[in-house]
Each structure stands twice: as C-alpha cells, then as structure tokens.
Write a protein that holds these residues in place. Structure first.
Motif, mmCIF file in Angstrom:
data_model
loop_
_atom_site.group_PDB
_atom_site.id
_atom_site.type_symbol
_atom_site.label_atom_id
_atom_site.label_comp_id
_atom_site.label_asym_id
_atom_site.label_seq_id
_atom_site.Cartn_x
_atom_site.Cartn_y
_atom_site.Cartn_z
ATOM 1 N N GLY A 86 70.971 20.585 -4.461
ATOM 2 C CA GLY A 86 72.211 19.929 -4.074
ATOM 3 C C GLY A 86 73.449 20.702 -4.492
ATOM 4 N N GLY A 90 82.246 10.975 0.397
ATOM 5 C CA GLY A 90 81.616 12.194 -0.096
ATOM 6 C C GLY A 90 82.295 12.758 -1.325
ATOM 7 N N ALA A 119 76.954 15.827 0.977
ATOM 8 C CA ALA A 119 78.294 15.380 1.369
ATOM 9 C C ALA A 119 79.357 15.991 0.449
ATOM 10 N N THR A 120 79.099 16.001 -0.867
ATOM 11 C CA THR A 120 80.102 16.565 -1.790
ATOM 12 C C THR A 120 80.248 18.066 -1.544
ATOM 13 N N TYR A 127 72.010 12.750 2.062
ATOM 14 C CA TYR A 127 72.118 12.853 0.609
ATOM 15 C C TYR A 127 73.574 13.142 0.210
ATOM 16 N N LEU A 128 74.027 12.445 -0.822
ATOM 17 C CA LEU A 128 75.445 12.547 -1.194
ATOM 18 C C LEU A 128 75.790 13.912 -1.793
ATOM 19 N N VAL A 129 74.805 14.597 -2.366
ATOM 20 C CA VAL A 129 75.095 15.954 -2.857
ATOM 21 C C VAL A 129 75.438 16.900 -1.694
ATOM 22 N N GLN A 181 73.114 9.992 -6.996
ATOM 23 C CA GLN A 181 72.307 9.193 -6.069
ATOM 24 C C GLN A 181 70.831 9.407 -6.390
#
Lengths: 361, 164
Positions: free
Chosen positions: B80, B6, A195-196, A191-193, B35
């Motif tokens: 997230g 990222g 990654a950030t 999931y890109l969250v 996303q």
C-alpha cells in the motif's frame, strides 16, 4: 483427439495455481490459454500485491506468472503441457472441448476439467459511450503496461474500486494526467491505501458523482459529470464539465461463465459475487462432477484468493483421478487460508454471497 | 473522512504518531494503514520484532515505536506504500522523511523539490538527502527528504520544481 487427464481453461492466477496443484499430486495437465503468454491479467499488474506473504504478497503481479511457470516446469516434468494462442470455443455433452489453436480446430477430451476463465469488464450506459477515447480500465492497462502505449493525455476515471484506483496510479506513473476519479457510491470501494496513494499524487476522488455524457466530434473531447444524492439521483445544477481525451471505465467485473452454461453447470445470480456464478461444493466442483472452477469465474475477488481456489480445484481434480496423496491435509491448509483472506470487513460481501450460494445448492 | 476522500483524518494520524520523546530519539517508522484488509508483508519485513505478529491477516499492523530503530526495511515491502520513516533528530530546524517513490525520473541527491501533503497540496520546500534504489527494494525506490520540523507529519510525497 487429445485425451489429457486434466484440462485447465485459462492460464491466469487461478488456472496456473490449479495446474501446479494438480501436477504436484502427480496428474498430467494440459493448460489452454487464448493469449500468447501465460499469466492472464497478471501480465499487466505492475503494482505489488496485497494478501498473505505465503501467497505472493508484496510481489508485483507481473512477476508472479514466471514463478508459477518455473515451478510447473520443475515439478511437472513432462506432465505439464501449456497450449498458448488456444481459444476454447465450446464444451459438448460428451465432455469434448473444441478449441481453436491459431486457426486449427482441436478436439480435447479430458477426464477432468478446471474452468478458470476469469471475468469481463462491465459497461456503463451513457450518451457518447461509443466515442473513441472511451476505454475499459483493462484496455488502458494493457496498452500502457504490456505494449507501452500512452492512451491519451488527460483521463477521467469512472469508478473508485481497486481497479480504478490502481489504473489511475499507473496512468500517473506513465506521466498521464488524471483529471479525477469519480465514484457513484458515497464511499471509496477499493483499498484505502490505494486511495491515499492517488490523493497524494494530486488526483481528486469525487464520491457520489457519476458521468452524464461524453462529448466530442470524432473522439472524446470532454465529459459532463454530476453529483448524486443518497438515492443515486442526479442533483440538478451540479453538472461539471471536464475537458478530457480519455474516459476510462472501471465499474466492475462479471464472471465469464459461457463455457459453464454450455456444459450445463447449474448457476445462480448473486450480485455480491459479480453476477451468475456456478454452484460448487467446497472442493470447487460444480454440479457436473467432472467440472471444477476457480478464480473470478467462480466469484469476483482478489488474485490471492483466486490462487488458493485454484490450488483446491487442482488438488481435487487430481485426487478424483486417484492422485490423492495428503489430500485431506492440503485441503485443510488451503481452506484455512481462504477463510483467513475472507475473514475481514473487506470480505463481508464475499462471505454473504457464498452463504447464499451454498444455501441454494 | 478517509472512506469518502481518500485522505486520513487528523485523529487517525494522531493515533499512529509516536510520542514526542520517541520522535526526538531518532528515526522511527509510522504505518498509515487504517483499514482492515487481508495483508501482512510488513510484519515479515521487520527484523526488530517491532511490528507485532498478526492474530488475523486482516488486523491492522501494530508497531512498537520503542522497538523500532527506523531501519526502513518495511517501506518498500508495504504493497500500500503506507509506511514512512520519520527522523526528528536530524537538526534543530529540519527533520527527515523516508518515503516510497515509484515515479520517474528519480530526483538527484541534493535537489530542491516541493513537499506534498496527503491531499496532494504543496506544503513546503524540501531537499532530497538520499535516493535508494537497490535490487532489494524491487523497483520501489526510497527517497529521503529534509523538511522543516513542523512538516514532518504532513509531507507524504513531493514534486520536482518547474513542474512536468
């Protein structure tokens, strides 16, 4: 010989949910787990879960087993029997399970069985991968989050799927430096969250990179990494030397299907789902009518969908024994939930794999 | 490009940035979620109805910045850690950023720290205005930083001065 109505093998998110679903129907459940506590991989998931608010999203993984266990104790009322430190060793033709509980052999003959044995980590071949200091990501997470042991001082993470990203974040939380996360693919798989989150923690993510070798005399002292072209071939002259004392592999999971092979369940090789997976119908029932499956053993996915699969498997294992109150209604709700979880772009691979699986039944 | 690095692209950030007028009117949440993943707790966290109901759990959250009062309840509910509250009305030179911060030790109120951007780079000095770590936040503390107005859409984390 013990003769429970339903035996469930594996007390992770899928197995616990299957148990709860089955006791709610009125069945008697024996839950077998080789670990000293229930929860499976949840016991080390210190981060908040994604998914549906209905299915424990925004709750930390470590807090989920307690919720499921207290519901099981409340609603199971003597019909829920967990057996911990109990490793299931075999499944025989006559439907008998052999288990080892603290070095005592046990024979169990349940009427229905739910296999929820989860997955194992994949290994990556490279020179030096047997040096001390090369770990699976699951081991690093267990050391840190279950036992409070720091695995090393500077880590190279291999794999930018959800596990690689999450474990990197947790290493950083534990005060361990992560030199980089490398990923063979040209895109981040997790999931890109996540990654950030690791990027703003100062951890580089190098896509199209792989590990060439680990080096060191007695233990890992460093790694050589290199760039990959679009055909996954090393680009000459792109080698980089990383001084690290830990190399952590997060390169995917594969279903732990040994018991299903022993039982004689039909299986099919589907890379989208993680490897060999059991054929099953929409009730999570395998080609052997008394054997059900749920969670990562059936298809490598998220804990949220594993829990819903568990509910379906537990529901039908109980219903087949005659505990069939509101089965249709409950099944409809659970299958809609599963469909929603898999409906987006991140569920595409799972949808393709399941379509091929069903095409072959 | 976000999928490779990222790091969100400037266009992605522009798309979710509230209007200048709204920013000047006080605190407002911004959701840096780009996303489509199956996840919906933010919508249940919002008591103002600013985060719209999802048709599909895989939808991106849609936030009505006019309805949002910047209360920040959503910050620690996002698995997230992608939600921040920006307050450009704080002073002529400085604005406030409320961010989730799951590291130890927590900073002290009044502490000078270094603001970090989405690439992990040091961008400016920042001051800790508030540290919230109540039971309701469930181990996701929320730290409020004062940063120069120009850095409000840049700073997304911080490090303590003097390193670790």
């Amino acid at each position: 010989m013990l003769k429970p109505e339903i035996a469930i093998v594996g007390g992770g998110p899928a197995g616990l949910s299957a148990a709860l679903s089955a006791v709610r129907q009125g069945a008697e459940v024996m839950l077998l787990d080789r670990d000293p506590s229930l929860g499976g991989q949840l016991v080390k998931q210190t981060h908040m879960f994604f998914g549906s608010k209905k299915e424990y999203a925004a709750i930390r993984g470590i807090d989920i087993p307690g919720k499921l266990i207290s519901a099981l104790e409340d609603e199971g009322k003597g019909r829920f029997k967990p057996l911990l430190n109990t490793a299931v060793l075999g499944y025989y033709d006559d439907g008998v399970i052999l288990a080892d509980k603290e070095e005592e052999a046990m024979l169990i003959k349940p009427q229905k069985i739910v296999i929820a044995t989860g997955a194992a980590e994949k290994m990556l071949p490279f020179p030096g991968n047997d040096l001390p200091g090369v770990y699976g990501a699951g081991a690093v997470q267990t050391l840190m989050n279950v036992y409070g042991i720091k695995p090393g001082n500077r880590v190279l993470m291999v794999g930018a799927g959800n596990i690689g990203l999450i474990v990197s974040y947790q290493l950083r939380q534990a005060g361990v430096e992560v030199a980089a996360i490398i990923e063979g693919a040209s895109r981040i798989g997790g999931y890109l969250v996540h990654a950030t989150k690791v990027r703003r923690a100062g951890i580089p993510i190098l896509t199209s990179h792989t590990i060439k070798e680990a080096y060191g005399k007695q233990k890992v002292e460093g790694a050589l990494i290199c760039n990959l072209d679009e055909n996954w071939c090393a680009i000459p002259g792109s080698d980089k030397d990383m001084k690290v004392d830990v190399i952590c592999l997060a390169v995917g999971l594969t279903p732990q299907t040994e018991l299903l092979w022993q039982a004689g369940c039909q299986q099919k090789y589907l890379p989208e789902l993680g490897g060999y997976v059991p054929l099953r119908n929409e009730k999570m029932q395998t080609s052997l009518s008394s054997v059900y499956v749920a969670g990562d053993v059936a298809c490598i996915e998220e804990a949220g969908s594993a829990m819903v699969e568990g509910k379906i498997a537990g529901l039908f294992a109980a219903a087949d024994l005659g505990y069939d109150e509101k089965v249709e209604e409950r099944f409809l709700a659970y299958s809609q939930e599963l469909e929603e979880l898999r409906a987006g772009p991140t569920g595409a691979k799972i949808r393709e794999g399941l379509a091929r699986l069903n095409g072959g039944v | 490009m976000l999928e490779k690095t990222g790091v969100p692209d400037p266009e992605q950030i522009n798309k979710i940035t509230p209007s200048q007028e709204r920013l000047k009117n006080g605190p407002v949440a911004i959701v840096e979620c780009f996303q489509n993943i199956p996840c919906d707790p933010c919508r249940y966290a919002c008591r103002q109805g600013a985060i719209k109901e999802f048709a599909d759990i895989n939808d991106l959250p849609v936030i009505d910045h006019e309805e949002c009062n910047g209360c920040g309840l959503c910050i620690s509910e996002c698995p997230g850690l992608a939600i921040f509250v920006i307050d450009a009305s704080y002073s002529a030179d400085e604005g406030l950023i409320k961010m989730p911060y799951e590291y130890l030790p927590l900073p002290e109120q009044g502490e000078e720290v270094i603001g970090i951007d989405t690439e992990g780079r040091e961008v400016c000095n920042a001051r800790v205005v508030k540290v919230q770590n109540t039971k309701a936040l469930d181990r996701t503390p929320v730290v409020t930083l004062a940063v120069p107005q120009a850095q409000l859409m840049k700073v997304r984390s911080f490090v303590k001065k003097g390193g670790e």
